[in-house]
Design a protein around this motif. Structure first.
Motif, PDB file in Angstrom:
ATOM      1  N   LYS A  73       0.845  -1.193   0.000  1.00  0.00           N
ATOM      2  CA  LYS A  73       0.000   0.000   0.000  1.00  0.00           C
ATOM      3  C   LYS A  73       0.884   1.247   0.000  1.00  0.00           C
ATOM      4  N   GLN A  74       0.491   2.215  -0.831  1.00  0.00           N
ATOM      5  CA  GLN A  74       1.274   3.438  -0.953  1.00  0.00           C
ATOM      6  C   GLN A  74       0.377   4.590  -1.367  1.00  0.00           C
ATOM      7  N   LEU A  75       0.871   5.774  -1.207  1.00  0.00           N
ATOM      8  CA  LEU A  75       0.139   6.960  -1.632  1.00  0.00           C
ATOM      9  C   LEU A  75       0.035   6.968  -3.158  1.00  0.00           C
ATOM     10  N   PRO A  76      -1.055   7.516  -3.696  1.00  0.00           N
ATOM     11  CA  PRO A  76      -1.217   7.541  -5.157  1.00  0.00           C
ATOM     12  C   PRO A  76      -0.039   8.188  -5.888  1.00  0.00           C
ATOM     13  N   ILE A  77       0.514   9.265  -5.321  1.00  0.00           N
ATOM     14  CA  ILE A  77       1.643   9.933  -5.986  1.00  0.00           C
ATOM     15  C   ILE A  77       2.853   9.005  -6.063  1.00  0.00           C
ATOM     16  N   MET A  78       3.052   8.190  -5.020  1.00  0.00           N
ATOM     17  CA  MET A  78       4.180   7.264  -5.032  1.00  0.00           C
ATOM     18  C   MET A  78       3.900   6.098  -5.980  1.00  0.00           C
ATOM     19  N   GLN A  79       2.670   5.678  -6.036  1.00  0.00           N
ATOM     20  CA  GLN A  79       2.301   4.580  -6.927  1.00  0.00           C
ATOM     21  C   GLN A  79       2.629   4.926  -8.378  1.00  0.00           C
ATOM     22  N   LYS A  80       2.372   6.176  -8.770  1.00  0.00           N
ATOM     23  CA  LYS A  80       2.699   6.614 -10.129  1.00  0.00           C
ATOM     24  C   LYS A  80       4.202   6.524 -10.387  1.00  0.00           C
ATOM     25  N   LYS A  81       4.989   6.832  -9.376  1.00  0.00           N
ATOM     26  CA  LYS A  81       6.448   6.834  -9.535  1.00  0.00           C
ATOM     27  C   LYS A  81       7.035   5.420  -9.534  1.00  0.00           C
ATOM     28  N   THR A  82       6.469   4.535  -8.728  1.00  0.00           N
ATOM     29  CA  THR A  82       7.065   3.198  -8.577  1.00  0.00           C
ATOM     30  C   THR A  82       6.560   2.186  -9.592  1.00  0.00           C
ATOM     31  N   ALA A  83       5.392   2.431 -10.182  1.00  0.00           N
ATOM     32  CA  ALA A  83       4.789   1.439 -11.083  1.00  0.00           C
ATOM     33  C   ALA A  83       5.678   1.127 -12.281  1.00  0.00           C
ATOM     34  N   ASP A  84       6.451   2.096 -12.742  1.00  0.00           N
ATOM     35  CA  ASP A  84       7.272   1.907 -13.936  1.00  0.00           C
ATOM     36  C   ASP A  84       8.722   1.549 -13.629  1.00  0.00           C
ATOM     37  N   LEU A  85       9.040   1.338 -12.352  1.00  0.00           N
ATOM     38  CA  LEU A  85      10.425   0.995 -12.017  1.00  0.00           C
ATOM     39  C   LEU A  85      10.777  -0.396 -12.524  1.00  0.00           C
ATOM     40  N   SER A  86      11.861  -0.481 -13.281  1.00  0.00           N
ATOM     41  CA  SER A  86      12.368  -1.777 -13.729  1.00  0.00           C
ATOM     42  C   SER A  86      13.275  -2.351 -12.645  1.00  0.00           C
ATOM     43  N   SER A  87      13.666  -3.588 -12.811  1.00  0.00           N
ATOM     44  CA  SER A  87      14.608  -4.210 -11.874  1.00  0.00           C
ATOM     45  C   SER A  87      15.926  -3.449 -11.858  1.00  0.00           C
ATOM     46  N   ASP A  88      16.376  -2.989 -13.030  1.00  0.00           N
ATOM     47  CA  ASP A  88      17.614  -2.202 -13.114  1.00  0.00           C
ATOM     48  C   ASP A  88      17.465  -0.857 -12.400  1.00  0.00           C
ATOM     49  N   ASP A  89      16.297  -0.237 -12.544  1.00  0.00           N
ATOM     50  CA  ASP A  89      16.037   1.031 -11.851  1.00  0.00           C
ATOM     51  C   ASP A  89      16.128   0.838 -10.335  1.00  0.00           C
ATOM     52  N   ILE A  90      15.530  -0.239  -9.859  1.00  0.00           N
ATOM     53  CA  ILE A  90      15.542  -0.523  -8.422  1.00  0.00           C
ATOM     54  C   ILE A  90      16.963  -0.737  -7.937  1.00  0.00           C
ATOM     55  N   ASP A  91      17.749  -1.515  -8.682  1.00  0.00           N
ATOM     56  CA  ASP A  91      19.154  -1.738  -8.305  1.00  0.00           C
ATOM     57  C   ASP A  91      19.907  -0.413  -8.230  1.00  0.00           C
ATOM     58  N   ALA A  92      19.671   0.453  -9.201  1.00  0.00           N
ATOM     59  CA  ALA A  92      20.355   1.749  -9.229  1.00  0.00           C
ATOM     60  C   ALA A  92      19.937   2.618  -8.047  1.00  0.00           C
ATOM     61  N   LEU A  93      18.642   2.669  -7.758  1.00  0.00           N
ATOM     62  CA  LEU A  93      18.174   3.448  -6.610  1.00  0.00           C
ATOM     63  C   LEU A  93      18.759   2.931  -5.303  1.00  0.00           C
ATOM     64  N   VAL A  94      18.760   1.621  -5.148  1.00  0.00           N
ATOM     65  CA  VAL A  94      19.291   1.019  -3.917  1.00  0.00           C
ATOM     66  C   VAL A  94      20.751   1.414  -3.718  1.00  0.00           C
ATOM     67  N   ASP A  95      21.543   1.379  -4.784  1.00  0.00           N
ATOM     68  CA  ASP A  95      22.957   1.744  -4.646  1.00  0.00           C
ATOM     69  C   ASP A  95      23.131   3.244  -4.420  1.00  0.00           C
ATOM     70  N   TYR A  96      22.239   4.049  -5.000  1.00  0.00           N
ATOM     71  CA  TYR A  96      22.306   5.483  -4.724  1.00  0.00           C
ATOM     72  C   TYR A  96      22.042   5.742  -3.237  1.00  0.00           C
ATOM     73  N   TYR A  97      21.014   5.149  -2.692  1.00  0.00           N
ATOM     74  CA  TYR A  97      20.701   5.369  -1.275  1.00  0.00           C
ATOM     75  C   TYR A  97      21.809   4.797  -0.385  1.00  0.00           C
ATOM     76  N   ALA A  98      22.404   3.694  -0.808  1.00  0.00           N
ATOM     77  CA  ALA A  98      23.497   3.087  -0.028  1.00  0.00           C
ATOM     78  C   ALA A  98      24.738   3.977  -0.008  1.00  0.00           C
ATOM     79  N   SER A  99      24.865   4.858  -0.998  1.00  0.00           N
ATOM     80  CA  SER A  99      26.062   5.710  -1.082  1.00  0.00           C
ATOM     81  C   SER A  99      26.041   6.850  -0.057  1.00  0.00           C
ATOM     82  N   TYR A 100      24.905   7.083   0.583  1.00  0.00           N
ATOM     83  CA  TYR A 100      24.775   8.195   1.530  1.00  0.00           C
ATOM     84  C   TYR A 100      25.608   7.911   2.781  1.00  0.00           C
ATOM     85  N   ARG A 101      26.396   8.889   3.213  1.00  0.00           N
ATOM     86  CA  ARG A 101      27.295   8.679   4.355  1.00  0.00           C
ATOM     87  C   ARG A 101      27.171   9.710   5.466  1.00  0.00           C
ATOM     88  N   ASN A 102      26.398  10.773   5.328  1.00  0.00           N
ATOM     89  CA  ASN A 102      26.363  11.831   6.348  1.00  0.00           C
ATOM     90  C   ASN A 102      25.649  11.432   7.606  1.00  0.00           C
TER      91      ASN A 102
END
Length: 194
Positions: A165-194
């Motif tokens: 379950k998610q907010l409609p605005i988030m559903q629009k953003k996540t519905a088109d995420l490919s497996s490669d997109d998800i991998d890229a996002l995960v590594d971007y968030y993992a890069s945060y160090r502050n």
């Protein structure tokens, strides 16, 4: 309500609310169950368990109710759903306030720099409006920057598949995420160090 939240936050400074320090066996057991996976510091014990320290109490309350009501699947951590079903409103409020009062700290997991760059482009385009640019954003949104990779990957896969379950605005953003997109996002968030 605001006074109650203020009192709970004030009491939670040491990492546990008064409810869990009061000697009530059921309350102690509930907090201990949380600590077993999320740690006494709320930073999680492994990559499958999200960091919940420092995430706003309202966000945590929403998550606990989603688990309790079956709107959110527990993936590999079935114990989370089983535990949430038995929580009272008061326990949900106290647990959320306790972990929200703890300092957030990014996981600091390894990441692929090239994937992270691709993930930054996707994040800036689709996610930054709520989850912040290069820093965590809206306090009413869960913190993704520095979140544990395996947990985040599983959550994003559930969102993309419409299984969470998610907010409609988030559903629009996540519905088109490919497996490669998800991998890229995960590594971007993992890069945060502050």
């Amino acid at each position: 309500m605001e006074i109650r939240r203020f009192v709970l936050r004030s009491i939670a400074i040491g990492g546990l609310s008064a409810m869990f320090l009061s000697g009530h066996a059921a309350a102690d057991m509930t907090m201990q169950m949380c600590i077993n996976c999320h740690g006494a510091d709320g930073l999680g014990m492994d990559s499958n368990t999200p960091i919940i320290a420092g995430i706003e109490d309202v966000v945590q309350e929403d998550a606990l109710y989603a688990y309790k009501e079956g709107d959110r699947q527990c993936a590999s951590m079935a114990i989370m759903c089983k535990m949430a079903v038995g929580l009272t409103d008061e326990q949900i409020s106290a647990l959320s306030a306790s972990f929200a009062a703890m300092p957030y700290q990014p996981a600091g997991e390894d990441f692929d720099a090239a994937l992270a760059e691709t993930g930054k482009v996707i994040h800036d385009r689709d996610c930054a409006i709520c989850h912040g640019g290069d820093e965590p954003g809206d306090p009413g949104s869960s913190i993704l920057h520095g979140q544990r990779k395996a947990y985040l990957r599983a959550a994003l896969q559930q969102y993309a598949a419409g299984e969470r379950k998610q907010l409609p605005i988030m559903q629009k953003k996540t519905a088109d995420l490919s497996s490669d997109d998800i991998d890229a996002l995960v590594d971007y968030y993992a890069s945060y160090r502050n």
